[in-house]
Structures are given as structure tokens and as C-alpha cells.
Design a protein around this motif. Structure first.
Motif, PDB file in Angstrom:
ATOM      1  N   ARG A  50     -65.590  23.289 -20.061  1.00 31.07           N
ATOM      2  CA  ARG A  50     -64.292  22.887 -19.497  1.00 31.07           C
ATOM      3  C   ARG A  50     -63.150  23.417 -20.373  1.00 31.07           C
ATOM      4  O   ARG A  50     -62.111  23.846 -19.847  1.00 31.07           O
ATOM      5  N   ASP A  53     -62.743  26.989 -19.518  1.00 29.77           N
ATOM      6  CA  ASP A  53     -62.107  27.103 -18.202  1.00 29.77           C
ATOM      7  C   ASP A  53     -60.596  26.879 -18.293  1.00 29.77           C
ATOM      8  O   ASP A  53     -59.823  27.591 -17.643  1.00 29.77           O
ATOM      9  N   GLU A  54     -60.175  25.900 -19.100  1.00 27.19           N
ATOM     10  CA  GLU A  54     -58.735  25.656 -19.240  1.00 27.19           C
ATOM     11  C   GLU A  54     -58.028  26.854 -19.867  1.00 27.19           C
ATOM     12  O   GLU A  54     -56.930  27.213 -19.445  1.00 27.19           O
TER      13      GLU A  54
END
Length: 175
Positions: A50, A53-54
Motif C-alpha cells: 500500500r 501504491d501511494e
């Protein structure tokens, strides 16, 4: 990629070899004392993904912290998008987590101050929030040291009612 540095630290992109230490940090009962529970290896890997992804979506995120003196990865400091249902979302949070053996050395404060300066000069947001459960005085003290001001307390919507970590303190800074 190195995004920025301080006298003692590099704030950089994550590397796959950080995952093992990251999982160890997230297993540590004391590090995770003010979270609902320590993370499993899979949850740590999911969080790592995550974070990646950010960075891909926004160009900023939770930066890996590396000590210059020995090249050791010790945790993270940086920015995360607030997506849960509170009156200050959507918004940007500054957060941190480092391994216990590097606590009380000023690394988080040093890295967080550098993050705020980097954001002021390079990122598209001006208001930054931080929050933690009421008992977490260590993190609240860092918020104060980096110039944030207390806004209020609030019940965290992701924490079950009646849980001792339900009530959180909210801080804010405009850069």
C-alpha cells in the motif's frame, strides 16, 4: 531514490530488503502498543505494498528511514492520505514508526521536521494532520516538537466502542 536527508538520516524509497526489518518492527509488542494489534508478516507485506501504491499514485508517502552511519533501515516517517470517516478527511497525515532500539535518539523528530520542510517546498498540500490514541504520549510529544498544535480529541471510527484506544488526540500544522 533519496527524497531528502538530514544530518543523520536518508529518507528514501523503500527496498525489498526493508520488508524483513519492517515486519520485525510491526511484530514488536511495544512498538505496536497503541495500535489494535501487532501485524502479521502478511499484514506487513500488504502495508508495504500500500505504501508503494501511494507513492505511485501521489508521488509522496511514508519514506523509508535509513541511518547514514551504517545504512540500516529503521522504520518510516512521512505522509499518508486520511480516508476513514472523520471531519478532517480527506486530508494528509504525517506519521512515523521506528524500531524500538532506535527510540529516544531524536530520529523521528529529525525525520518528521525534514518531511514538513520537504512538503512545504515540493508537495501540493499545506495542511497536515497527525493523531494518536490518548495514552500514546511519546507520539503526541513528537507532534508538539515538530510544531503541530492540538486541535481536539475524537473517537477513532476504526477502533471498537469501549476499547481503551478509542479516543484519539488530533494535531494540525499549516506549512
Amino acid at each position: 531514490m533519496i527524497y531528502f536527508e538530514t544530518p543523520r538520516l536518508l529518507l528514501r524509497s523503500w527496498k525489498e530488503e526493508d520488508i524483513e526489518v519492517f515486519a520485525k518492527i510491526n511484530h514488536d509488542q511495544l512498538v505496536m502498543e497503541y495500535f489494535l494489534k501487532p501485524l502479521t508478516d502478511k499484514e506487513s507485506l500488504d502495508l508495504y505494498n500500500r505504501i508503494q501504491d501511494e507513492f505511485s499514485m501521489y508521488g509522496y508517502g511514508l519514506y523509508a528511514i535509513e541511518k547514514k552511519e551504517d545504512g540500516a533501515f529503521i522504520g518510516f516517517t512521512g505522509f499518508h492520505n486520511i480516508t476513514f470517516n472523520v471531519d478532517f478527511a480527506p486530508g494528509i497525515e504525517i506519521g512515523w514508526r521506528i524500531q524500538q532500539e532506535d527510540w529516544n535518539k531524536g530520529y523521528v523528530t529529525e525525520a518528521a521536521k525534514a518531511c514538513l520542510l520537504y512538503a512545504k517546498e515540493n508537495l501540493p498540500f499545506k495542511t497536515i494532520w497527525s493523531f494518536t490514541s490518548l495514552p500514546n504520549k511519546r507520539s503526541e510529544r513528537i507532534m508538539q516538537k515538530i510544531g503541530m498544535e492540538k486541535v481536539k480529541s475524537f473517537p477513532h471510527p476504526s477502533v471498537p466502542d469501549g476499547h481503551p484506544l478509542k479516543e484519539h488526540v488530533l494535531y494540525k500544522i499549516t506549512i
